[in-house]
Design an enzyme around this catalytic site. Sequence first.
Site, short mmCIF file in Angstrom:
data_model
loop_
_atom_site.label_atom_id
_atom_site.label_comp_id
_atom_site.label_asym_id
_atom_site.label_seq_id
_atom_site.Cartn_x
_atom_site.Cartn_y
_atom_site.Cartn_z
N ASP A 194 0.79 -1.24 0.00
CA ASP A 194 0.00 0.00 0.00
C ASP A 194 0.82 1.29 0.00
O ASP A 194 1.80 1.41 0.74
CB ASP A 194 -0.88 0.08 1.26
CG ASP A 194 -1.62 -1.18 1.56
OD1 ASP A 194 -1.58 -2.12 0.74
OD2 ASP A 194 -2.23 -1.24 2.64
N ARG B 39 -7.72 -1.37 11.20
CA ARG B 39 -6.45 -0.77 10.76
C ARG B 39 -6.61 0.31 9.69
O ARG B 39 -7.69 0.60 9.23
CB ARG B 39 -5.54 -1.88 10.22
CG ARG B 39 -6.15 -2.73 9.12
CD ARG B 39 -5.15 -3.82 8.68
NE ARG B 39 -5.75 -4.75 7.76
CZ ARG B 39 -6.22 -5.95 8.10
NH1 ARG B 39 -6.14 -6.39 9.34
NH2 ARG B 39 -6.78 -6.74 7.19
N GLU C 143 -10.66 -2.41 4.09
CA GLU C 143 -9.31 -1.94 4.35
C GLU C 143 -9.13 -0.54 3.75
O GLU C 143 -9.87 -0.12 2.85
CB GLU C 143 -8.28 -2.89 3.72
CG GLU C 143 -8.31 -4.29 4.32
CD GLU C 143 -7.14 -5.17 3.88
OE1 GLU C 143 -6.52 -5.80 4.74
OE2 GLU C 143 -6.85 -5.22 2.68
C1 FRU Z 1 -3.89 -3.74 2.48
C2 FRU Z 1 -3.31 -4.17 3.82
C3 FRU Z 1 -3.73 -3.19 4.92
C4 FRU Z 1 -2.63 -3.38 5.92
C5 FRU Z 1 -1.43 -3.59 5.04
C6 FRU Z 1 -0.38 -4.49 5.61
O1 FRU Z 1 -3.16 -4.26 1.41
O2 FRU Z 1 -3.71 -5.47 4.14
O3 FRU Z 1 -5.01 -3.41 5.42
O4 FRU Z 1 -2.47 -2.29 6.77
O5 FRU Z 1 -1.90 -4.12 3.84
O6 FRU Z 1 0.74 -4.51 4.81
#
Ligand code: FRU
Length: 472
Positions: free
Chosen positions: A47, A165, A220
């Site tokens: 991300d 998160r 997410e």
């Molecule tokens: C999305 C995710 C988020 C998390 C991150 C971990 O791709 O799963 O929800 O914070 O990647 O790398």
Amino acid sequence: MTWTKAERYRSLRDVSALDMETLRTKTAASPWRFGYHIQPPTGLLNDPNGFTYFNGEYHMFYQWFPLGPVHGLKHWYHVTSTDLVTWTDRGVALVPETTEDSHGAYSGSGFVADGELHVMYTGNHRTDDWTRHASQLIGVLRDGKIERRNVAIPDVPAGYTEHFRDPKVWLENGSYYAIVGAQRENETGCVVLYRSSDLNDWTFLGEVKTGLDPFGYMWECPDVFELNGQHVLVFSPQGIEPDGHRYHNIYQSGFVIGKLDLETLTFEHGAFEELDFGFDFYAPQTTEHEGRRLLVGWMGLPEIDYPTDRFGWAHALTLPRELSIEDGMLKQRPVQAMTKLRQAEFVNVSGTAVGASTPNRYELELTTDGSDFTLELLQVGDESLVIRYDASTRELTIDRTNAGEPFATEFGTTRTNVMDVTSLHLFVDSSSVECFVNDGEAVATLRVFPSELDKQLRYEGATASLIGWTYE
Ligand code: FRU
């Protein structure tokens, strides 16, 4: 190669300079390294994080596991740019090394407070029995490193699981707000809001009430912002089943447009729409500067093996896009500054049948009269990426069935969007294509792994003009 937990949860601090050099050499030997996209020096990028304009520069961070193409211990890597086109490498900014983020400094956002660039991100902790614990942490960027400021939200509120998160922070009417991606105890996804006046004490306001209930098992990377007088909620829901031409990727990313009431927490909105109809797009994040709303996504998806894995690296970020709402429709256009990368024109022609040799990296504009066409890119022998438009069904199809090294084929090898099509604006890098349709009405992003460098394009169909520029 399978990675043990011990191998996945190693930090940059645990590896020698020599090991890193070996990894860099392996990565550098890879075909398909990008020319003008943000890519990891080694290991895995996911991300975009902390995208902020601060002190004359755009700051971009990304989720990074340095040691290989797997989702291991997530660090934050840092790059900056003055124009969103050329990025300067600032190195690793955050190495997780406290109890809260012992199993990853997960995604988060950036904001400016007290004259400093702050970030709020998720600390991912696992206990000995591998139970997850999520907390939301605030850091400050100082001398290129994110220093811990405070633990803002130490626990998950009642009613939600530890899948909690990716806080996105913004300032409104003198208060800081954070929107967080969550999973309810009944395993449905949603987003919740917090408010703070001082960044220390955060009050849980509750859940944002949307009409998407239920809609997948986890949301997410939420983001919410005002654009042209309306609110846009962007998020990445997991657990949505394919529906006609929609939702064919393992996970989706999309948005709703409407009105968020911060008092009642209701969000009145229209239909959920995908941000991108390509194969490889997830977890986007936006920022705002001088009235422009900019979006960058992860050009990849979780849980999929990519051909670069065997060279020890994976993924890149998309090009930045500028957003607007016009006639109720979200438009996404490549940032204007991309034109800086234009070098020689390699094609500039009109007709109903066109062929040209193409460079390894380029930009191409195609304008048609709206009838059928077939555009083949990256063509070598019987390999090519095919973009086909059928005006009778209004189906625009991107077909990577025979476009170099296959991967993720279990999710299908075509993607289709139904719309009238009169123009395509394409950005081709060594292993990616971003295709903007009709001046930003739709976008498709995909990875592609051609077997050779010397390639052609072939066009046939509607009377069209094609103009293309070589990129470095
Ligand atoms: C999305 C995710 C988020 C998390 C991150 C971990 O791709 O799963 O929800 O914070 O990647 O790398």
